[in-house]
Design a protein around this motif. Structure first.
Motif, PDB file in Angstrom:
ATOM      1  N   ASP A 186       0.870  -1.172   0.000  1.00  0.00           N
ATOM      2  CA  ASP A 186       0.000   0.000   0.000  1.00  0.00           C
ATOM      3  C   ASP A 186       0.913   1.230   0.000  1.00  0.00           C
ATOM      4  O   ASP A 186       1.403   1.649   1.042  1.00  0.00           O
ATOM      5  N   PHE A 187       1.186   1.776  -1.176  1.00  0.00           N
ATOM      6  CA  PHE A 187       2.115   2.895  -1.288  1.00  0.00           C
ATOM      7  C   PHE A 187       1.581   4.177  -0.651  1.00  0.00           C
ATOM      8  O   PHE A 187       2.353   5.024  -0.232  1.00  0.00           O
ATOM      9  N   GLU A 188       0.253   4.307  -0.565  1.00  0.00           N
ATOM     10  CA  GLU A 188      -0.297   5.472   0.128  1.00  0.00           C
ATOM     11  C   GLU A 188       0.011   5.385   1.620  1.00  0.00           C
ATOM     12  O   GLU A 188       0.415   6.368   2.241  1.00  0.00           O
ATOM     13  N   LEU A 189      -0.141   4.210   2.219  1.00  0.00           N
ATOM     14  CA  LEU A 189       0.208   4.012   3.622  1.00  0.00           C
ATOM     15  C   LEU A 189       1.708   4.177   3.820  1.00  0.00           C
ATOM     16  O   LEU A 189       2.155   4.837   4.760  1.00  0.00           O
ATOM     17  N   ALA A 190       2.506   3.613   2.911  1.00  0.00           N
ATOM     18  CA  ALA A 190       3.963   3.725   3.018  1.00  0.00           C
ATOM     19  C   ALA A 190       4.396   5.182   2.978  1.00  0.00           C
ATOM     20  O   ALA A 190       5.328   5.575   3.680  1.00  0.00           O
ATOM     21  N   GLY A 191       3.715   6.005   2.198  1.00  0.00           N
ATOM     22  CA  GLY A 191       4.054   7.423   2.095  1.00  0.00           C
ATOM     23  C   GLY A 191       3.810   8.187   3.386  1.00  0.00           C
ATOM     24  O   GLY A 191       4.386   9.247   3.600  1.00  0.00           O
ATOM     25  N   THR A 192       2.972   7.652   4.265  1.00  0.00           N
ATOM     26  CA  THR A 192       2.739   8.313   5.553  1.00  0.00           C
ATOM     27  C   THR A 192       3.783   7.894   6.584  1.00  0.00           C
ATOM     28  O   THR A 192       3.896   8.513   7.630  1.00  0.00           O
ATOM     29  N   ARG A 193       4.535   6.837   6.294  1.00  0.00           N
ATOM     30  CA  ARG A 193       5.520   6.328   7.252  1.00  0.00           C
ATOM     31  C   ARG A 193       6.954   6.694   6.883  1.00  0.00           C
ATOM     32  O   ARG A 193       7.824   6.748   7.731  1.00  0.00           O
ATOM     33  N   SER A 194       7.222   6.876   5.605  1.00  0.00           N
ATOM     34  CA  SER A 194       8.573   7.194   5.148  1.00  0.00           C
ATOM     35  C   SER A 194       8.460   8.208   4.021  1.00  0.00           C
ATOM     36  O   SER A 194       7.688   7.999   3.079  1.00  0.00           O
ATOM     37  N   ALA A 195       9.241   9.279   4.114  1.00  0.00           N
ATOM     38  CA  ALA A 195       9.152  10.332   3.096  1.00  0.00           C
ATOM     39  C   ALA A 195       9.711   9.877   1.755  1.00  0.00           C
ATOM     40  O   ALA A 195       9.174  10.209   0.714  1.00  0.00           O
ATOM     41  N   ARG A 196      10.814   9.141   1.778  1.00  0.00           N
ATOM     42  CA  ARG A 196      11.459   8.798   0.520  1.00  0.00           C
ATOM     43  C   ARG A 196      12.025   7.383   0.540  1.00  0.00           C
ATOM     44  O   ARG A 196      13.139   7.146   0.106  1.00  0.00           O
ATOM     45  N   GLY A 197      11.288   6.427   1.030  1.00  0.00           N
ATOM     46  CA  GLY A 197      11.788   5.056   1.064  1.00  0.00           C
ATOM     47  C   GLY A 197      11.889   4.455  -0.328  1.00  0.00           C
ATOM     48  O   GLY A 197      11.160   4.842  -1.243  1.00  0.00           O
ATOM     49  N   ARG A 198      12.844   3.511  -0.491  1.00  0.00           N
ATOM     50  CA  ARG A 198      13.046   2.868  -1.791  1.00  0.00           C
ATOM     51  C   ARG A 198      12.925   1.355  -1.654  1.00  0.00           C
ATOM     52  O   ARG A 198      13.331   0.775  -0.660  1.00  0.00           O
ATOM     53  N   LEU A 199      12.403   0.759  -2.693  1.00  0.00           N
ATOM     54  CA  LEU A 199      12.349  -0.694  -2.810  1.00  0.00           C
ATOM     55  C   LEU A 199      13.116  -1.043  -4.067  1.00  0.00           C
ATOM     56  O   LEU A 199      12.779  -0.575  -5.154  1.00  0.00           O
ATOM     57  N   GLU A 200      14.189  -1.823  -3.911  1.00  0.00           N
ATOM     58  CA  GLU A 200      15.024  -2.171  -5.057  1.00  0.00           C
ATOM     59  C   GLU A 200      15.026  -3.687  -5.250  1.00  0.00           C
ATOM     60  O   GLU A 200      15.278  -4.441  -4.316  1.00  0.00           O
ATOM     61  N   ASN A 201      14.751  -4.077  -6.455  1.00  0.00           N
ATOM     62  CA  ASN A 201      14.786  -5.491  -6.809  1.00  0.00           C
ATOM     63  C   ASN A 201      16.205  -5.858  -7.214  1.00  0.00           C
ATOM     64  O   ASN A 201      16.868  -5.102  -7.919  1.00  0.00           O
ATOM     65  N   PHE A 202      16.689  -6.978  -6.747  1.00  0.00           N
ATOM     66  CA  PHE A 202      18.037  -7.419  -7.062  1.00  0.00           C
ATOM     67  C   PHE A 202      17.958  -8.655  -7.934  1.00  0.00           C
ATOM     68  O   PHE A 202      17.416  -9.680  -7.529  1.00  0.00           O
ATOM     69  N   ASN A 203      18.454  -8.548  -9.149  1.00  0.00           N
ATOM     70  CA  ASN A 203      18.480  -9.677 -10.077  1.00  0.00           C
ATOM     71  C   ASN A 203      19.919 -10.030 -10.382  1.00  0.00           C
ATOM     72  O   ASN A 203      20.773  -9.157 -10.509  1.00  0.00           O
ATOM     73  N   VAL A 204      20.169 -11.287 -10.522  1.00  0.00           N
ATOM     74  CA  VAL A 204      21.520 -11.763 -10.781  1.00  0.00           C
ATOM     75  C   VAL A 204      21.597 -12.270 -12.221  1.00  0.00           C
ATOM     76  O   VAL A 204      20.713 -12.982 -12.686  1.00  0.00           O
ATOM     77  N   THR A 205      22.661 -11.869 -12.907  1.00  0.00           N
ATOM     78  CA  THR A 205      22.915 -12.398 -14.245  1.00  0.00           C
ATOM     79  C   THR A 205      24.340 -12.941 -14.288  1.00  0.00           C
ATOM     80  O   THR A 205      25.176 -12.576 -13.471  1.00  0.00           O
ATOM     81  N   GLY A 206      24.631 -13.798 -15.231  1.00  0.00           N
ATOM     82  CA  GLY A 206      25.945 -14.437 -15.319  1.00  0.00           C
ATOM     83  C   GLY A 206      26.820 -13.764 -16.341  1.00  0.00           C
ATOM     84  O   GLY A 206      26.465 -12.719 -16.850  1.00  0.00           O
ATOM     85  N   PRO A 207      27.958 -14.304 -16.647  1.00  0.00           N
ATOM     86  CA  PRO A 207      28.480 -15.618 -16.243  1.00  0.00           C
ATOM     87  C   PRO A 207      29.152 -15.566 -14.863  1.00  0.00           C
ATOM     88  O   PRO A 207      29.614 -14.519 -14.428  1.00  0.00           O
ATOM     89  N   PHE A 208      29.193 -16.723 -14.203  1.00  0.00           N
ATOM     90  CA  PHE A 208      29.709 -16.808 -12.848  1.00  0.00           C
ATOM     91  C   PHE A 208      30.963 -17.659 -12.720  1.00  0.00           C
ATOM     92  O   PHE A 208      31.422 -17.906 -11.608  1.00  0.00           O
ATOM     93  N   GLY A 209      31.510 -18.134 -13.807  1.00  0.00           N
ATOM     94  CA  GLY A 209      32.635 -19.065 -13.765  1.00  0.00           C
ATOM     95  C   GLY A 209      33.779 -18.628 -12.873  1.00  0.00           C
ATOM     96  O   GLY A 209      34.239 -19.376 -12.001  1.00  0.00           O
ATOM     97  N   THR A 210      34.276 -17.422 -13.048  1.00  0.00           N
ATOM     98  CA  THR A 210      35.412 -16.931 -12.267  1.00  0.00           C
ATOM     99  C   THR A 210      35.058 -16.837 -10.788  1.00  0.00           C
ATOM    100  O   THR A 210      35.840 -17.236  -9.925  1.00  0.00           O
ATOM    101  N   ASP A 211      33.869 -16.328 -10.495  1.00  0.00           N
ATOM    102  CA  ASP A 211      33.438 -16.206  -9.095  1.00  0.00           C
ATOM    103  C   ASP A 211      33.271 -17.575  -8.450  1.00  0.00           C
ATOM    104  O   ASP A 211      33.675 -17.789  -7.305  1.00  0.00           O
ATOM    105  N   LEU A 212      32.672 -18.514  -9.174  1.00  0.00           N
ATOM    106  CA  LEU A 212      32.497 -19.856  -8.625  1.00  0.00           C
ATOM    107  C   LEU A 212      33.844 -20.542  -8.401  1.00  0.00           C
ATOM    108  O   LEU A 212      34.027 -21.237  -7.392  1.00  0.00           O
ATOM    109  N   ASP A 213      34.778 -20.359  -9.305  1.00  0.00           N
ATOM    110  CA  ASP A 213      36.119 -20.916  -9.107  1.00  0.00           C
ATOM    111  C   ASP A 213      36.745 -20.385  -7.827  1.00  0.00           C
ATOM    112  O   ASP A 213      37.345 -21.132  -7.052  1.00  0.00           O
ATOM    113  N   HIS A 214      36.597 -19.086  -7.586  1.00  0.00           N
ATOM    114  CA  HIS A 214      37.154 -18.477  -6.372  1.00  0.00           C
ATOM    115  C   HIS A 214      36.505 -19.075  -5.119  1.00  0.00           C
ATOM    116  O   HIS A 214      37.187 -19.450  -4.161  1.00  0.00           O
ATOM    117  N   LEU A 215      35.158 -19.176  -5.125  1.00  0.00           N
ATOM    118  CA  LEU A 215      34.456 -19.740  -3.975  1.00  0.00           C
ATOM    119  C   LEU A 215      34.826 -21.205  -3.739  1.00  0.00           C
ATOM    120  O   LEU A 215      35.021 -21.628  -2.600  1.00  0.00           O
TER     121      LEU A 215
END
Length: 125
Positions: A47-76
Motif C-alpha cells: 500500500d504505497f499510500e500508507l507507506a508514504g505516511t511512514r517514510s518520506a522517501r523510502g526505496r524498494l530495489e529489486n536485485f536480479n543476478v545475471t551471469g556468467p559466474f565461472g570466475t566467481d564460482l572458481d574463487h568460492l
C-alpha cells in the motif's frame, strides 16, 4: 521483522510476500529495502499510500543476478577447498532423497543448505 518496533534504514529481504511489504512499511526516511528472493512464493502487495505516511522517501530495489559466474564460482570453490569458507550445510543425503530434502527446506526444518550427493557415474570401458 517480528518484534521490530522502530523504523530501520535498510533491509535485505529474501522472503518476499507479506514480509517484504512489512519491511517496506517500516523503513525510515531515505531507507531502502533490497528484495533479493521469494522464499515465501507469495505475491507482494504494498500500500504505497500508507507507506508514504511512514517514510518520506523510502526505496524498494529489486536485485536480479545475471551471469556468467565461472570466475566467481572458481574463487568460492577454492576457498571451500582450503577450508576458509563454511557452506552452512544443514541437511545432506543422496539424490534419491530429493523429495525429502525439498520437504525439509519448505517446512523450514533445515538451518542452512541442503546438499544432494550424486553417485559416481560408471567408468567407460
Amino acid at each position: 521483522m517480528k518484534g521490530l518496533t522502530r523504523p530501520v534504514y535498510g533491509v535485505v529481504d529474501t522472503v518476499g510476500g507479506a514480509q517484504l511489504a512489512e519491511a517496506f512499511h517500516r523503513i525510515e526516511d531515505d531507507g531502502v529495502v533490497q528484495a533479493v528472493g521469494r522464499a515465501s512464493r507469495e505475491p507482494t502487495t504494498i500500500d504505497f499510500e500508507l507507506a508514504g505516511t511512514r517514510s518520506a522517501r523510502g526505496r524498494l530495489e529489486n536485485f536480479n543476478v545475471t551471469g556468467p559466474f565461472g570466475t566467481d564460482l572458481d574463487h568460492l570453490l577454492g576457498l571451500l577447498g582450503e577450508g576458509r569458507l563454511d557452506p552452512q550445510i544443514g541437511w545432506r543425503g543422496p539424490w534419491e532423497a530429493a523429495a525429502e530434502a525439498a520437504d525439509a527446506l519448505l517446512g523450514r526444518r533445515v538451518r542452512g543448505k541442503a546438499v544432494l550427493d550424486l553417485k559416481e557415474p560408471p567408468a567407460h570401458r
